[in-house]
Design a protein around this motif. Structure first.
Motif, PDB file in Angstrom:
ATOM      1  N   VAL A   1      27.452  31.790 -45.917  1.00 23.89           N
ATOM      2  CA  VAL A   1      26.401  31.897 -46.927  1.00 23.89           C
ATOM      3  C   VAL A   1      26.325  30.686 -47.852  1.00 23.89           C
ATOM      4  O   VAL A   1      25.224  30.197 -48.140  1.00 23.89           O
ATOM      5  CB  VAL A   1      26.544  33.210 -47.728  1.00 23.89           C
ATOM      6  CG1 VAL A   1      25.537  33.259 -48.870  1.00 23.89           C
ATOM      7  CG2 VAL A   1      26.350  34.413 -46.812  1.00 23.89           C
ATOM      8  N   PRO A   2      27.433  30.133 -48.364  1.00 23.62           N
ATOM      9  CA  PRO A   2      27.314  28.966 -49.252  1.00 23.62           C
ATOM     10  C   PRO A   2      26.565  27.802 -48.612  1.00 23.62           C
ATOM     11  O   PRO A   2      25.864  27.050 -49.311  1.00 23.62           O
ATOM     12  CB  PRO A   2      28.775  28.605 -49.552  1.00 23.62           C
ATOM     13  CG  PRO A   2      29.501  29.913 -49.446  1.00 23.62           C
ATOM     14  CD  PRO A   2      28.833  30.626 -48.302  1.00 23.62           C
ATOM     15  N   ASP A   3      26.684  27.634 -47.292  1.00 24.62           N
ATOM     16  CA  ASP A   3      25.994  26.531 -46.620  1.00 24.62           C
ATOM     17  C   ASP A   3      24.480  26.717 -46.597  1.00 24.62           C
ATOM     18  O   ASP A   3      23.734  25.768 -46.314  1.00 24.62           O
ATOM     19  CB  ASP A   3      26.510  26.373 -45.188  1.00 24.62           C
ATOM     20  CG  ASP A   3      27.808  25.581 -45.125  1.00 24.62           C
ATOM     21  OD1 ASP A   3      28.305  25.181 -46.190  1.00 24.62           O
ATOM     22  OD2 ASP A   3      28.327  25.374 -44.007  1.00 24.62           O
ATOM     23  N   LEU A   4      24.011  27.918 -46.879  1.00 22.00           N
ATOM     24  CA  LEU A   4      22.567  28.163 -46.934  1.00 22.00           C
ATOM     25  C   LEU A   4      21.937  27.463 -48.136  1.00 22.00           C
ATOM     26  O   LEU A   4      20.710  27.347 -48.210  1.00 22.00           O
ATOM     27  CB  LEU A   4      22.282  29.663 -47.016  1.00 22.00           C
ATOM     28  CG  LEU A   4      22.638  30.496 -45.782  1.00 22.00           C
ATOM     29  CD1 LEU A   4      22.470  31.986 -46.077  1.00 22.00           C
ATOM     30  CD2 LEU A   4      21.756  30.086 -44.607  1.00 22.00           C
ATOM     31  N   TYR A   5      22.765  27.008 -49.064  1.00 18.62           N
ATOM     32  CA  TYR A   5      22.277  26.350 -50.281  1.00 18.62           C
ATOM     33  C   TYR A   5      22.709  24.891 -50.353  1.00 18.62           C
ATOM     34  O   TYR A   5      22.608  24.268 -51.406  1.00 18.62           O
ATOM     35  CB  TYR A   5      22.798  27.098 -51.516  1.00 18.62           C
ATOM     36  CG  TYR A   5      22.419  28.557 -51.546  1.00 18.62           C
ATOM     37  CD1 TYR A   5      21.241  28.980 -52.151  1.00 18.62           C
ATOM     38  CD2 TYR A   5      23.224  29.521 -50.938  1.00 18.62           C
ATOM     39  CE1 TYR A   5      20.877  30.318 -52.165  1.00 18.62           C
ATOM     40  CE2 TYR A   5      22.870  30.865 -50.944  1.00 18.62           C
ATOM     41  CZ  TYR A   5      21.701  31.256 -51.562  1.00 18.62           C
ATOM     42  OH  TYR A   5      21.342  32.590 -51.564  1.00 18.62           O
ATOM     43  N   SER A   6      23.175  24.358 -49.239  1.00 20.52           N
ATOM     44  CA  SER A   6      23.717  23.001 -49.231  1.00 20.52           C
ATOM     45  C   SER A   6      22.853  22.053 -48.397  1.00 20.52           C
ATOM     46  O   SER A   6      22.384  22.408 -47.315  1.00 20.52           O
ATOM     47  CB  SER A   6      25.141  23.004 -48.663  1.00 20.52           C
ATOM     48  OG  SER A   6      25.622  21.692 -48.518  1.00 20.52           O
ATOM     49  N   GLU A   7      22.650  20.833 -48.918  1.00 22.27           N
ATOM     50  CA  GLU A   7      21.936  19.782 -48.174  1.00 22.27           C
ATOM     51  C   GLU A   7      22.910  18.775 -47.562  1.00 22.27           C
ATOM     52  O   GLU A   7      22.481  17.738 -47.045  1.00 22.27           O
ATOM     53  CB  GLU A   7      20.960  19.061 -49.103  1.00 22.27           C
ATOM     54  CG  GLU A   7      19.781  19.912 -49.536  1.00 22.27           C
ATOM     55  CD  GLU A   7      18.774  19.136 -50.358  1.00 22.27           C
ATOM     56  OE1 GLU A   7      17.654  18.926 -49.875  1.00 22.27           O
ATOM     57  OE2 GLU A   7      19.117  18.730 -51.488  1.00 22.27           O
ATOM     58  N   ASP A   8      24.171  19.093 -47.611  1.00 25.91           N
ATOM     59  CA  ASP A   8      25.175  18.235 -46.983  1.00 25.91           C
ATOM     60  C   ASP A   8      24.860  18.125 -45.486  1.00 25.91           C
ATOM     61  O   ASP A   8      24.701  19.143 -44.805  1.00 25.91           O
ATOM     62  CB  ASP A   8      26.555  18.863 -47.171  1.00 25.91           C
ATOM     63  CG  ASP A   8      27.683  17.967 -46.664  1.00 25.91           C
ATOM     64  OD1 ASP A   8      27.431  17.120 -45.776  1.00 25.91           O
ATOM     65  OD2 ASP A   8      28.820  18.112 -47.143  1.00 25.91           O
ATOM     66  N   PRO A   9      24.736  16.904 -44.942  1.00 25.11           N
ATOM     67  CA  PRO A   9      24.413  16.729 -43.521  1.00 25.11           C
ATOM     68  C   PRO A   9      25.394  17.418 -42.586  1.00 25.11           C
ATOM     69  O   PRO A   9      25.055  17.708 -41.433  1.00 25.11           O
ATOM     70  CB  PRO A   9      24.447  15.214 -43.323  1.00 25.11           C
ATOM     71  CG  PRO A   9      24.184  14.649 -44.685  1.00 25.11           C
ATOM     72  CD  PRO A   9      24.832  15.608 -45.638  1.00 25.11           C
ATOM     73  N   GLU A  10      26.616  17.687 -43.075  1.00 23.94           N
ATOM     74  CA  GLU A  10      27.616  18.341 -42.247  1.00 23.94           C
ATOM     75  C   GLU A  10      27.619  19.857 -42.424  1.00 23.94           C
ATOM     76  O   GLU A  10      28.394  20.565 -41.763  1.00 23.94           O
ATOM     77  CB  GLU A  10      29.015  17.795 -42.589  1.00 23.94           C
ATOM     78  CG  GLU A  10      29.165  16.300 -42.334  1.00 23.94           C
ATOM     79  CD  GLU A  10      28.873  15.944 -40.876  1.00 23.94           C
ATOM     80  OE1 GLU A  10      29.348  16.687 -39.980  1.00 23.94           O
ATOM     81  OE2 GLU A  10      28.182  14.943 -40.637  1.00 23.94           O
ATOM     82  N   ALA A  11      26.787  20.377 -43.301  1.00 25.27           N
ATOM     83  CA  ALA A  11      26.742  21.822 -43.529  1.00 25.27           C
ATOM     84  C   ALA A  11      26.160  22.530 -42.302  1.00 25.27           C
ATOM     85  O   ALA A  11      25.461  21.926 -41.478  1.00 25.27           O
ATOM     86  CB  ALA A  11      25.910  22.142 -44.764  1.00 25.27           C
ATOM     87  N   SER A  12      26.452  23.808 -42.174  1.00 25.74           N
ATOM     88  CA  SER A  12      26.109  24.560 -40.963  1.00 25.74           C
ATOM     89  C   SER A  12      24.622  24.601 -40.659  1.00 25.74           C
ATOM     90  O   SER A  12      24.220  24.671 -39.496  1.00 25.74           O
ATOM     91  CB  SER A  12      26.622  26.001 -41.096  1.00 25.74           C
ATOM     92  OG  SER A  12      28.013  26.025 -41.309  1.00 25.74           O
ATOM     93  N   TYR A  13      23.760  24.552 -41.694  1.00 29.06           N
ATOM     94  CA  TYR A  13      22.327  24.763 -41.477  1.00 29.06           C
ATOM     95  C   TYR A  13      21.497  23.537 -41.861  1.00 29.06           C
ATOM     96  O   TYR A  13      20.311  23.638 -42.155  1.00 29.06           O
ATOM     97  CB  TYR A  13      21.871  26.007 -42.258  1.00 29.06           C
ATOM     98  CG  TYR A  13      22.847  27.139 -42.056  1.00 29.06           C
ATOM     99  CD1 TYR A  13      22.956  27.781 -40.816  1.00 29.06           C
ATOM    100  CD2 TYR A  13      23.728  27.521 -43.070  1.00 29.06           C
ATOM    101  CE1 TYR A  13      23.891  28.780 -40.605  1.00 29.06           C
ATOM    102  CE2 TYR A  13      24.662  28.526 -42.865  1.00 29.06           C
ATOM    103  CZ  TYR A  13      24.749  29.147 -41.636  1.00 29.06           C
ATOM    104  OH  TYR A  13      25.682  30.126 -41.419  1.00 29.06           O
ATOM    105  N   ALA A  14      22.161  22.369 -41.839  1.00 28.26           N
ATOM    106  CA  ALA A  14      21.449  21.121 -42.124  1.00 28.26           C
ATOM    107  C   ALA A  14      20.597  20.694 -40.937  1.00 28.26           C
ATOM    108  O   ALA A  14      19.517  20.113 -41.115  1.00 28.26           O
ATOM    109  CB  ALA A  14      22.450  20.019 -42.474  1.00 28.26           C
ATOM    110  N   TYR A  15      21.088  20.946 -39.720  1.00 28.40           N
ATOM    111  CA  TYR A  15      20.383  20.582 -38.496  1.00 28.40           C
ATOM    112  C   TYR A  15      19.934  19.120 -38.572  1.00 28.40           C
ATOM    113  O   TYR A  15      20.719  18.231 -38.871  1.00 28.40           O
ATOM    114  CB  TYR A  15      19.205  21.519 -38.239  1.00 28.40           C
ATOM    115  CG  TYR A  15      19.622  22.941 -37.982  1.00 28.40           C
ATOM    116  CD1 TYR A  15      20.174  23.313 -36.775  1.00 28.40           C
ATOM    117  CD2 TYR A  15      19.474  23.916 -38.970  1.00 28.40           C
ATOM    118  CE1 TYR A  15      20.561  24.627 -36.528  1.00 28.40           C
ATOM    119  CE2 TYR A  15      19.853  25.232 -38.751  1.00 28.40           C
ATOM    120  CZ  TYR A  15      20.406  25.580 -37.527  1.00 28.40           C
ATOM    121  OH  TYR A  15      20.794  26.866 -37.295  1.00 28.40           O
TER     122      TYR A  15
END
Length: 499
Positions: free
Chosen positions: A410-424
């Motif tokens: 869930v925290p990655d849903l709010y992250s723009e980090d290129p390595e985050a799970s949902y950055a694609y």
């Protein structure tokens, strides 16, 4: 800063979270703050199922030649499908605690999620205006019955709506804006109060109609379907009923994010969908069959029967119940979705209350009575947008249940980090977009092109299944998180949130 709470930025955003993706209204609902019980989920369906639009659809089945038993069979089948779909969709909200625009980030990416969110919100804003207009018609008729002198207000027209219609529309518009501006908890309380009044009203209406025809109704309108045509029409009616709920199926997590437990969702869905929908079907066949036996005519709307009530106080109470119902349906089905969609688009500028006002203003500015009176707009524009919801649902469900098997960070849903799970890829999942475009195109063609008229009722299912299959077979980054982390790991700042 040694704790998550201390690390909150000066703008109120939690650490490691992008302010362009986060606001208190979009944050996961903490388990300690969840207050939707099974009864609240049930009352959501008790209101929405008994909407005027749903009655018009169901009564239309009787007019088209379906008999009483065929209508009941169609609703049994549809309720089974809906119970399954809504329970799966509801679980997603209960587990993660996030609203639909944020939920869509799992499959579409933190930026790509704007696509399904805007589609859902756009459809809802148009129908918010239309439903408010329909409720205003009932209110105008009631006002004329109580004060005949007001009939003269209907002699003038401004932008396509008469003077009394404007008064009724704006009054209901203001009431809804006030309710929504206080957030989801006030909506929950309003729906909980409205549901019993609505159910009692329709039971009383059905009993009154039965008493007028000596407790015996017509079983069909004179030319029922037989053989294979009968089966096809039962299946098509069931599919169309699911399509009507294609909007709710998509963003049910907007409500279940506040559910006390998954059991609350299942219990509320069980009573609210199979049981309540069969009750609804029973009311439909009683009203339709009784009116047809009475004068050989098929009604098009429960309001037609309400207007026949000879007692003015009872007429007023029944009309107010219909208005109460329509407002409840509008709040749930057509107001919450665009509010979250707008907050998702502008999280740093809009909160729940401001987004509600913006949504309502748009619903007024589009002059919804003109939309409703234009078959081209309703059938092609709104029908076309509605056909897009099936493919969006198919992608979200295939990703969540089949690809990642409910595993979400869930925290990655709010992250723009290129390595985050949902950055694609720059925040957009090409795999989801590639699956959406062809499946949505096919769904729209089937729904709108006359050549496919016999398949039109199944367009939502065709689009959903095709999109889900394409999404699973297309190559692309699967974005599987290393750990299954819920929303409790996000430190929400101490700002009063609308939910």
């Amino acid at each position: 800063m040694t704790t998550a709470q201390e690390a909150v930025r000066t703008d109120g955003t939690p650490p490691h979270v992008s302010p362009r993706l986060y606001s208190p209204d979009l944050a996961p609902t903490k388990k300690a703050g969840r207050n939707w019980s099974g009864y609240n989920v049930f009352t959501l369906w008790a209101n929405d199922v008994h909407s005027l639009g749903n009655y018009a659809f169901a009564i239309g089945l009787f007019a088209l030649g379906m008999g009483v038993w065929d209508i009941l069979a169609a609703f049994v089948l549809a309720s089974v499908f809906l119970f399954a779909l809504l329970s799966l969709s509801g679980y997603m909200g209960s587990k993660t605690g996030v609203p639909f625009p944020v939920m869509s980030r799992i499959a579409f990416g933190v930026r790509g999620a704007q696509i399904p969110a805007v589609i859902r919100g756009g459809v809802a804003i148009a129908w918010f205006g239309i439903q408010t207009y329909l409720a205003a018609l009932v209110l105008s008729a009631l006002l004329v019955d109580l004060m005949p002198g007001l009939a003269s207000w209907q002699d003038t027209s401004i932008l396509g709506l008469d003077g009394l219609g404007w008064v009724s529309f704006l009054a209901l518009w203001i009431v809804q804006v006030l309710i929504v501006s206080y957030g989801m908890d006030v909506i929950r309380k309003y729906v909980a109060i409205a549901a019993p009044a609505v159910l009692i009203t329709f039971v009383a209406l059905a009993v009154w109609m039965l008493s007028r025809v000596d407790w015996s109704i017509a079983m069909d309108a004179g030319d029922p379907y037989t053989g294979g045509a009968r089966i096809v029409h039962i299946l098509e009616a069931a599919a169309l009923w699911v399509v009507i709920y294609g909007t709710f199926v998509l963003n049910f997590c907007d409500f279940t994010r506040s559910a006390k437990s998954n059991r609350s969702i299942l219990v509320g869905n069980l009573i609210g969908i199979p049981v309540n929908m069969l009750f609804f079907a029973g009311i439909v066949v009683v009203l339709s069959g009784a009116q047809f036996r009475l004068d050989g005519k098929v009604i098009t709307d429960p309001a037609d029967i309400v207007q026949q009530i000879p007692n003015t106080p009872l007429l007023a109470l029944a009309s107010l119940a219909l208005i109460l119902l329509t407002v409840a349906v509008n709040l749930m089905a057509n107001f919450v979705a665009p509010v979250y969609s707008l907050v998702n688009l502008f999280p740093r500028k809009l909160d729940f209350r401001k987004a509600a006002i913006v949504s309502a203003v748009i619903g007024l500015l589009i002059l919804p009575w003109n939309l409703y009176n234009s078959p081209v707009v309703v059938d092609y524009f709104l029908g076309g947008l509605g056909a897009l919801l099936g493919p969006a649902f198919g992608i979200v469900m295939a990703d969540y249940w089949l690809l990642r098997r409910t595993k979400v960070h869930v925290p990655d849903l709010y992250s723009e980090d290129p390595e985050a799970s949902y950055a694609y890829r720059k925040g957009v999942n090409p795999r989801a977009v590639t699956a959406l475009v062809p499946s949505a195109s096919i769904a729209v063609v089937i729904a709108l092109v006359p050549y496919f008229e016999d398949m039109a009722g199944f367009s939502w299912f065709i689009g959903a299944i095709l999109a889900g299959v394409l999404y699973l077979v297309l190559p692309g980054r699967s974005a599987m998180p290393a750990d299954d982390v819920d929303g409790e790991h996000i430190a929400v700042p101490s700002v009063k949130s609308a939910h």
